[in-house]
Design a protein around this motif. Structure first.
Motif: not given
Length: 396
Positions: A95, A103, A105, A112, A115, A119-121
Motif C-alpha cells: 500500500q 492504508c 498494512e 487485527k 480488521a 475487513g483489513y488493517p
C-alpha cells in the motif's frame, strides 16, 4: 510533560504524563513547537469513536524540533524542524509503494481488531483511539514519532510554524478532496462544498488552486461563511435557504459538477420532511448522521463526483444509495494520503500561492487552556474556527 488527554465523553483535561522515549530504531522524539485541535478530534470528545481509553493523549496535527533519533533512522537529525503527518506509514508494504499511505498494512499494532470492523488493517494514526493503534497524540510537549524515517518532512526556517503546521492534516485533506473532483482549468468545473470548517476552507482554496471556475460553500455559521467568501466562494446558509433548490437556481438547473462532503458523522440539518424525521430519530439515538452526505448526493449533477473527506467511524443511518447509483455518481473517499502531498503543498506555501494560517482564530501558549478551547471549538462560540497551541510558550 503536559498533555491534553481524553477522560470520558465530553471531558478533556490537561495532565502531567511520562515523557515519551525511543522504542524502535526508526523512531524520533520531537519537542512540539505547535499543535492544533482538528475537527475530527471533536468526534473523540463527543464519544463517537470506539476504543478510547481514559488518559489517552489527543492530537494529530503536530510539528516540532527533533531532539532524539533512533539508531536506524538515517533520514532525520537532531535539530531538524519537521511537520508530522497524522498517518503513520512504513514506506515498505504494497500500500505504501502504491502511495496509499493511509492504508499502510504494518503500522497499526491493533490491526487485527481494526480488521474486525473494516475487513483489513489500515495505517496507525496519532491520538485517535486504540482501533487505530493506540498511539499517543501530539497535543503535548513532546511526541514519539514511529517510522520517522518515512513520515515527517523537514521544513525551511524562513516559513513560520503557523504557515506549515497544517501540512500535518487539514491542508492535504482539503487538497485531496479537491483533487478527487478531477478539476482542471480547462474543465471550468463548479464545485459545491458541504461544511466550512477548517477542512472545508482548505478545500475551497484547493479547488481554486487546481483551476475550478466556481465554488459554492454551504454552512450555517456566519464567520465560517464569511471566511469562505474571503476565499472566493459563493455561499449558501442552510438555516435560511433550501440547499437543493438554491443549488439548482445558482447553476441554471445544471447542478455542480462535483461535490465535497467535509462535515462527517456529526452533520446537522435537513431539507425534506423525511430528512427532518430521520434527523430527529438519529439524533436521539446518537447514531452517525449522514445528512450532509445525503444532501451532497442529491445536489451533485448526474454523472458527477462525490468526494468525501468527512470522517465516519462505522455504520450510518439511511444513505441515499439509490440516488448515488441511479445518477451514475462516483464516490471517492478515504483517510488522507498525507505523505503524497507534503512536498508539493510545501512548495505552494513557499511560493506564496497559499498561506494556510488564515484559518486560525485562537492561539494559546499553554496546554492548560486546552479543555476550554476544545469547548469553544466544538460549540462554535467566540468566533472559534481553529485553535493552535505553542506547548512550550513560544510566541507565534
Amino acid at each position: 510533560m503536559k498533555a491534553l488527554t481524553w477522560q470520558k465523553k465530553g471531558k478533556i483535561t490537561c495532565e502531567s504524563v511520562p515523557d515519551p522515549i525511543i522504542l524502535d530504531g526508526r523512531d524520533a522524539i520531537i519537542k512540539v513547537t505547535a499543535c492544533a485541535i482538528c475537527g475530527s478530534d471533536l468526534h473523540l470528545m463527543d464519544g463517537l469513536m470506539p476504543t478510547m481509553q481514559c488518559g489517552d493523549i489527543l492530537g494529530h496535527e503536530t510539528m516540532g524540533e527533533v531532539v532524539e533519533v533512533g539508531r536506524d533512522n538515517k533520514r532525520l537529525s537532531v535539530g531538524d524542524r519537521v511537520v508530522v503527518p497524522f498517518t503513520i506509514s512504513c514506506g515498505e508494504c504494497r500500500q505504501c509503494r502504491w502511495e496509499n499511505w493511509s492504508c499502510c498494512e504494518r503500522t497499526n499494532p491493533n490491526g487485527k481488531q481494526q480488521a474486525e470492523t473494516f475487513g483489513y488493517p489500515l495505517a496507525g494514526l496519532f491520538g485517535y483511539s486504540h482501533i487505530t493503534g493506540g498511539f499517543a497524540g501530539g497535543q503535548a510537549e513532546y511526541l514519539r514519532v514511529p517510522y520517522a524515517d518515512v513520515g515527517p518532512i523537514v521544513v525551511p526556517e524562513d516559513l513560520s510554524d503557523e504557515q506549515v503546521l497544517f501540512l500535518s492534516d487539514i491542508f492535504p485533506t482539503g487538497y485531496q478532496a479537491a483533487e478527487y473532483c478531477e478539476i482542471t482549468p480547462e474543465a471550468e468545473k463548479t464545485i459545491a462544498i458541504w461544511g466550512c470548517g477548517p477542512v472545508g476552507q482548505m478545500a475551497i482554496r484547493s479547488c481554486f488552486l487546481l483551476g475550478a471556475r466556481r465554488v459554492i460553500a454551504i454552512d450555517e455559521v456566519p464567520e465560517r461563511l464569511a471566511m469562505a467568501r474571503e476565499g472566493g466562494a459563493e455561499t449558501i446558509d442552510f438555516r435560511t435557504h433550501n440547499i437543493q433548490e438554491t443549488l439548482i437556481e445558482m447553476t441554471d438547473g445544471q447542478g455542480p459538477d462535483a461535490v465535497i462532503e467535509a462535515v462527517g458523522m456529526e452533520a446537522h440539518g435537513a431539507d425534506t420532511t423525511a430528512q427532518k424525521i430521520g434527523s430527529a430519530v438519529m439524533s436521539a439515538a446518537t447514531l452517525e448522521r449522514p445528512f450532509a452526505l445525503n444532501q451532497a448526493i442529491l445536489g451533485c449533477r448526474p454523472g458527477g463526483i462525490v468526494s468525501m473527506p468527512g470522517v465516519y467511524a462505522g455504520a450510518l443511518g439511511p444513505v441515499m444509495i439509490g440516488a448515488l447509483m441511479n445518477k451514475g455518481l462516483t464516490l471517492r473517499t478515504g483517510q488522507t494520503r498525507v505523505q503524497k502531498y507534503l512536498a508539493p503543498l510545501l512548495e505552494r506555501i513557499r511560493k506564496g500561492e497559499i498561506d494556510p494560517s488564515f484559518v486560525i482564530s485562537h492561539r494559546s501558549a499553554s496546554l492548560e487552556d486546552g479543555p476550554e478551547l476544545y469547548k469553544k471549538f466544538r460549540d462554535k462560540t467566540d468566533y472559534c474556527t481553529k485553535v493552535v497551541f505553542r506547548p512550550h510558550g513560544v510566541a507565534a
